[in-house]
Design a protein around this motif. Sequence first.
Motif, mmCIF file in Angstrom:
data_model
loop_
_atom_site.group_PDB
_atom_site.id
_atom_site.type_symbol
_atom_site.label_atom_id
_atom_site.label_comp_id
_atom_site.label_asym_id
_atom_site.label_seq_id
_atom_site.Cartn_x
_atom_site.Cartn_y
_atom_site.Cartn_z
ATOM 1 N N LEU A 227 -12.303 -3.839 10.073
ATOM 2 C CA LEU A 227 -11.411 -4.067 8.689
ATOM 3 C C LEU A 227 -10.533 -5.002 9.199
ATOM 4 C CD1 LEU A 227 -11.757 -1.296 6.201
ATOM 5 C CD2 LEU A 227 -13.249 -3.107 6.363
ATOM 6 N N SER A 228 -9.654 -4.618 10.119
ATOM 7 C CA SER A 228 -8.459 -5.426 10.701
ATOM 8 C C SER A 228 -8.886 -6.877 10.982
ATOM 9 C CB SER A 228 -7.803 -5.042 12.025
ATOM 10 O OG SER A 228 -7.313 -3.617 11.504
ATOM 11 N N GLN A 229 -10.113 -7.073 11.560
ATOM 12 C CA GLN A 229 -10.557 -8.260 12.101
ATOM 13 C C GLN A 229 -11.405 -8.918 10.887
ATOM 14 O OE1 GLN A 229 -13.980 -7.917 14.819
ATOM 15 N NE2 GLN A 229 -13.643 -10.050 15.484
ATOM 16 N N GLU A 230 -11.911 -8.249 9.887
ATOM 17 C CA GLU A 230 -12.632 -8.872 8.671
ATOM 18 C C GLU A 230 -11.486 -9.335 7.783
ATOM 19 O OE1 GLU A 230 -15.460 -6.373 7.131
ATOM 20 O OE2 GLU A 230 -16.798 -6.443 8.800
ATOM 21 N N LEU A 231 -10.614 -8.692 7.412
ATOM 22 C CA LEU A 231 -9.711 -8.968 6.289
ATOM 23 C C LEU A 231 -8.237 -9.512 6.999
ATOM 24 C CD1 LEU A 231 -9.895 -5.724 4.052
ATOM 25 C CD2 LEU A 231 -10.974 -8.087 3.751
ATOM 26 N N GLY A 232 -7.894 -9.313 8.503
ATOM 27 C CA GLY A 232 -6.703 -9.650 8.949
ATOM 28 C C GLY A 232 -5.698 -8.522 8.881
ATOM 29 N N ARG A 233 -5.222 -8.260 10.159
ATOM 30 C CA ARG A 233 -4.178 -6.794 10.232
ATOM 31 C C ARG A 233 -3.248 -7.288 9.522
ATOM 32 N NH1 ARG A 233 -0.089 -5.154 12.838
ATOM 33 N NH2 ARG A 233 -0.261 -2.813 13.537
ATOM 34 N N GLU A 234 -2.552 -8.389 9.610
ATOM 35 C CA GLU A 234 -1.244 -8.427 8.832
ATOM 36 C C GLU A 234 -1.560 -8.580 7.237
ATOM 37 O OE1 GLU A 234 -2.105 -10.472 11.538
ATOM 38 O OE2 GLU A 234 -0.516 -9.135 12.937
ATOM 39 N N ALA A 235 -2.707 -9.226 6.743
ATOM 40 C CA ALA A 235 -2.785 -9.186 5.507
ATOM 41 C C ALA A 235 -2.917 -7.634 4.906
ATOM 42 C CB ALA A 235 -4.200 -9.867 5.089
ATOM 43 N N ILE A 236 -3.616 -6.677 5.672
ATOM 44 C CA ILE A 236 -3.929 -5.290 5.124
ATOM 45 C C ILE A 236 -2.499 -4.871 4.999
ATOM 46 C CG2 ILE A 236 -4.755 -3.040 5.683
ATOM 47 C CD1 ILE A 236 -7.065 -4.379 7.031
ATOM 48 N N ARG A 237 -1.764 -5.149 6.046
ATOM 49 C CA ARG A 237 -0.466 -4.287 6.021
ATOM 50 C C ARG A 237 0.486 -4.907 4.949
ATOM 51 N NH1 ARG A 237 3.165 -7.000 10.298
ATOM 52 N NH2 ARG A 237 3.325 -8.619 8.803
ATOM 53 N N ASP A 238 0.604 -6.157 4.694
ATOM 54 C CA ASP A 238 1.125 -7.036 3.497
ATOM 55 C C ASP A 238 0.791 -6.509 2.180
ATOM 56 O OD1 ASP A 238 2.660 -7.905 5.667
ATOM 57 O OD2 ASP A 238 2.000 -9.898 5.639
ATOM 58 N N TRP A 239 -0.704 -6.487 2.044
ATOM 59 C CA TRP A 239 -1.131 -5.969 0.730
ATOM 60 C C TRP A 239 -0.664 -4.558 0.234
ATOM 61 C CZ3 TRP A 239 -6.726 -8.001 2.125
ATOM 62 C CH2 TRP A 239 -6.620 -9.518 1.843
ATOM 63 N N SER A 240 -1.407 -3.730 1.421
ATOM 64 C CA SER A 240 -1.020 -2.173 0.946
ATOM 65 C C SER A 240 0.330 -1.756 1.341
ATOM 66 C CB SER A 240 -1.970 -1.351 1.637
ATOM 67 O OG SER A 240 -1.858 -1.542 3.152
ATOM 68 N N GLY A 241 1.078 -2.443 2.284
ATOM 69 C CA GLY A 241 2.361 -1.802 2.907
ATOM 70 C C GLY A 241 2.133 -1.011 4.070
ATOM 71 N N LYS A 242 0.947 -0.639 4.529
ATOM 72 C CA LYS A 242 0.464 0.137 5.499
ATOM 73 C C LYS A 242 -0.172 -0.467 6.494
ATOM 74 C CE LYS A 242 1.163 3.131 2.209
ATOM 75 N NZ LYS A 242 1.409 2.258 1.057
ATOM 76 N N PRO A 243 0.550 -0.536 7.865
ATOM 77 C CA PRO A 243 -0.329 -1.142 8.993
ATOM 78 C C PRO A 243 -1.647 -0.527 9.298
ATOM 79 C CG PRO A 243 2.033 -1.161 9.480
ATOM 80 C CD PRO A 243 1.895 -0.118 8.161
ATOM 81 N N PRO A 244 -2.564 -1.146 9.498
ATOM 82 C CA PRO A 244 -3.766 -0.502 9.811
ATOM 83 C C PRO A 244 -3.794 0.769 10.914
ATOM 84 C CG PRO A 244 -4.193 -2.742 9.958
ATOM 85 C CD PRO A 244 -2.706 -2.575 9.920
ATOM 86 N N ASP A 245 -4.154 1.808 10.377
ATOM 87 C CA ASP A 245 -4.290 2.985 11.127
ATOM 88 C C ASP A 245 -5.072 4.082 10.345
ATOM 89 O OD1 ASP A 245 -2.380 5.380 12.348
ATOM 90 O OD2 ASP A 245 -2.379 5.745 10.495
ATOM 91 N N PRO A 246 -5.784 5.216 11.125
ATOM 92 C CA PRO A 246 -6.769 5.968 10.552
ATOM 93 C C PRO A 246 -6.023 6.794 9.319
ATOM 94 C CG PRO A 246 -6.814 5.925 12.865
ATOM 95 C CD PRO A 246 -5.633 5.269 12.529
ATOM 96 N N THR A 247 -4.790 6.850 9.037
ATOM 97 C CA THR A 247 -4.165 7.698 7.788
ATOM 98 C C THR A 247 -4.771 7.426 6.669
ATOM 99 O OG1 THR A 247 -2.373 7.962 9.281
ATOM 100 C CG2 THR A 247 -2.219 8.540 7.031
ATOM 101 N N PRO A 248 -4.616 6.101 6.105
ATOM 102 C CA PRO A 248 -5.054 5.869 4.851
ATOM 103 C C PRO A 248 -6.725 6.140 4.661
ATOM 104 C CG PRO A 248 -3.735 4.091 5.564
ATOM 105 C CD PRO A 248 -4.124 4.845 6.683
ATOM 106 N N ALA A 249 -7.004 6.454 3.478
ATOM 107 C CA ALA A 249 -8.328 6.734 2.950
ATOM 108 C C ALA A 249 -9.211 5.573 3.181
ATOM 109 C CB ALA A 249 -8.402 7.475 1.750
ATOM 110 N N LEU A 250 -8.728 4.424 3.052
ATOM 111 C CA LEU A 250 -9.352 3.219 3.099
ATOM 112 C C LEU A 250 -10.647 3.256 4.123
ATOM 113 C CD1 LEU A 250 -10.055 0.202 2.655
ATOM 114 C CD2 LEU A 250 -8.232 -0.323 3.907
#
Length: 389
Positions: A6-29
């Motif tokens: 998902l970091s590759q498909e959506l963009g790591r920074e985009a996920i972080r800036d949208w959700s407030g959470k840097p990509p990490d296994p913790t969120p249920a996403l």
Amino acid sequence: RQVARLSQELGREAIRDWSGKPPDPTPALYALAWLVEQKPPALTEAAALVDVHAFFVHRLTGRLMTSTASADPLGLLDIANCTWHPRLVEAAGLRAEQLPELSTPGAVCGTLLEGIAAATGLRAGTPVVAGAGDGQAMGLGMGVYGPGKSYLSLGSGVVSGNYSGTVTTSDAFRTLVSPTGSGFMLETVLRSGMQLVDWIVRTTGSPSAAVLERAAMTVAAGSDGLLVMPYWAGVMSPYWDGAARGAIVGLSLDHEPKHLFRAVLEGIALEQAIATDAMEEQTGKAGAMIAAGGGTNSTLLMQIMASVLERPLLVSPVNEAAALGAAMLAASAIGWFASPEDAAKAMAALPARQVDPVEALVPIYRARKEIYRDLYHATRDIHARLGAA
């Protein structure tokens, strides 16, 4: 694997800036993305996908509703607008209509159903109030609801949080909705906190943590050249590296369990200092840091932490600060107070005591922090190669 995909498909920074959470296994996403890949009907045929908060509200009131401050860990929230983010919902394999209604913390979600009232002994019609995540509620219970204060929870993990009036995202922290519904909480997390103390007691066969602590008080600051990186369960902020592991550096034949015990406490404090420095670059230095949790019972840890952070620590007398924060939201919802902030002003307990830095230790730990700062970068590739092997 789903984090990387998902970091590759959506963009790591985009996920972080949208959700407030840097990509990490913790969120249920990421677990949801795995589920839709492995067992597609589990999600496509589901009537709803809910967090724990929404599950209980539905059972208690019949309404499918959750709090924005409780939905955060799903990783599907548009943190800036407090709505479900369509791209993240799609990436999780969900449809918008499968998600619960969102409310602000402290809003009344509904009233207790008669059948539930009969089963619990509570009164039918009792208001059910939207809460917040445990970290945010704990901060509120400790009186951290606006600028100028920060909280430090010394539990099995170590969590700290600063208030921010505007949304800001960074790898240095994760951004959460404020428990008052106004502003945001910036939070750092060290997964291995006081559970490392339990690990040392078990591993060394010591009678108790108290026995080890008394012995460790005879060890000089710096633990006679021992340095511990406390990533026994990986690292969240600021590196977001699940492959990282703990490191004990500088062992010699002269070291004993008491040295390891002190070095672990120092490692936890050094890690917190680096996390706090990075967060306060965004928020400014907090005027007061309020500490709670089992770690506050350790005289040695509190002395080390105050000296490494180079500031006084105010110790909360409330063991269950998260429960107190939830009570503040309830008190505001039923009209006892005009707002959650007013409830916090009235209900937050005064600090039980203050722990000041030990002046002689400050320069020792300041120099030690600069060495510690390089330890993750020096061992990162080793941990990745070990994991791959």
